[in-house]
Design a protein around this motif. Structure first.
Motif, PDB file in Angstrom:
ATOM      1  N   LEU A   1     -18.812  28.178  69.350  1.00  0.00           N
ATOM      2  CA  LEU A   1     -19.897  27.322  70.174  1.00  0.00           C
ATOM      3  C   LEU A   1     -19.445  26.259  70.633  1.00  0.00           C
ATOM      4  O   LEU A   1     -19.813  25.744  71.938  1.00  0.00           O
ATOM      5  CB  LEU A   1     -21.253  27.391  69.636  1.00  0.00           C
ATOM      6  N   ALA A   2     -18.641  25.330  69.927  1.00  0.00           N
ATOM      7  CA  ALA A   2     -18.372  24.133  70.256  1.00  0.00           C
ATOM      8  C   ALA A   2     -17.118  24.209  71.519  1.00  0.00           C
ATOM      9  O   ALA A   2     -17.210  23.455  72.454  1.00  0.00           O
ATOM     10  CB  ALA A   2     -17.698  23.364  68.975  1.00  0.00           C
ATOM     11  N   SER A   3     -16.319  25.273  71.346  1.00  0.00           N
ATOM     12  CA  SER A   3     -15.395  25.540  72.399  1.00  0.00           C
ATOM     13  C   SER A   3     -16.066  25.747  73.542  1.00  0.00           C
ATOM     14  O   SER A   3     -15.807  25.317  74.734  1.00  0.00           O
ATOM     15  CB  SER A   3     -14.519  26.552  71.860  1.00  0.00           C
ATOM     16  N   LEU A   4     -17.113  26.338  73.524  1.00  0.00           N
ATOM     17  CA  LEU A   4     -17.628  26.986  74.829  1.00  0.00           C
ATOM     18  C   LEU A   4     -18.212  25.909  75.384  1.00  0.00           C
ATOM     19  O   LEU A   4     -18.483  25.651  76.710  1.00  0.00           O
ATOM     20  CB  LEU A   4     -18.572  27.970  74.624  1.00  0.00           C
ATOM     21  N   GLU A   5     -18.961  24.882  74.612  1.00  0.00           N
ATOM     22  CA  GLU A   5     -19.813  23.639  75.252  1.00  0.00           C
ATOM     23  C   GLU A   5     -18.664  22.826  75.826  1.00  0.00           C
ATOM     24  O   GLU A   5     -18.819  22.255  77.094  1.00  0.00           O
ATOM     25  CB  GLU A   5     -20.126  22.919  74.074  1.00  0.00           C
TER      26      GLU A   5
ATOM     27  N   ARG B   1     -18.476  22.140  80.013  1.00  0.00           N
ATOM     28  CA  ARG B   1     -18.604  20.532  80.457  1.00  0.00           C
ATOM     29  C   ARG B   1     -17.409  20.439  81.388  1.00  0.00           C
ATOM     30  O   ARG B   1     -17.526  19.960  82.626  1.00  0.00           O
ATOM     31  CB  ARG B   1     -18.571  19.576  79.497  1.00  0.00           C
ATOM     32  N   PHE B   2     -16.249  20.963  81.109  1.00  0.00           N
ATOM     33  CA  PHE B   2     -15.222  20.798  81.866  1.00  0.00           C
ATOM     34  C   PHE B   2     -15.506  21.660  83.328  1.00  0.00           C
ATOM     35  O   PHE B   2     -14.895  20.982  84.320  1.00  0.00           O
ATOM     36  CB  PHE B   2     -13.830  21.525  81.286  1.00  0.00           C
ATOM     37  N   LEU B   3     -15.935  22.869  83.397  1.00  0.00           N
ATOM     38  CA  LEU B   3     -16.214  23.418  84.303  1.00  0.00           C
ATOM     39  C   LEU B   3     -16.997  22.698  85.306  1.00  0.00           C
ATOM     40  O   LEU B   3     -17.120  22.535  86.523  1.00  0.00           O
ATOM     41  CB  LEU B   3     -16.681  24.880  84.264  1.00  0.00           C
ATOM     42  N   PHE B   4     -18.185  21.932  84.789  1.00  0.00           N
ATOM     43  CA  PHE B   4     -19.038  21.367  85.421  1.00  0.00           C
ATOM     44  C   PHE B   4     -18.482  20.175  86.091  1.00  0.00           C
ATOM     45  O   PHE B   4     -18.921  19.886  87.385  1.00  0.00           O
ATOM     46  CB  PHE B   4     -20.313  20.940  84.560  1.00  0.00           C
TER      47      PHE B   4
END
Length: 72
Positions: free
Chosen positions: A37-41, A45-48
């Motif tokens: 979950l932390a990695s997906l977060e 953020r990076f993709l945003f």
């Protein structure tokens, strides 16, 4: 001439102590799901930031352009 057999290597206490502490902490955090979950977060953020870069650039250029027109 024969090579004598190597004696068994004793376990490294520092490694196993650090490993056991890490596993205890991981269980307290929620295990693998928490890490995922932390990695997906971070990925979200990076993709945003990547997706919003062109919009921010256009907004800055438009603001600069409108400020030039206002001072004329």
């Amino acid at each position: 001439m024969e090579i004598p057999p190597m004696p068994p290597i004793p376990p490294d206490q520092r490694y196993w102590q650090a490993e056991s502490e890490y596993r205890r902490e991981q269980i307290q955090r929620g295990g693998l799901a928490s890490d995922l979950l932390a990695s997906l977060e971070v990925l979200a953020r990076f993709l945003f930031k990547i997706a919003s870069f062109p919009l921010r650039t256009v907004a800055k250029a438009w603001r600069r352009h409108s400020q030039k027109n206002a001072t004329r």
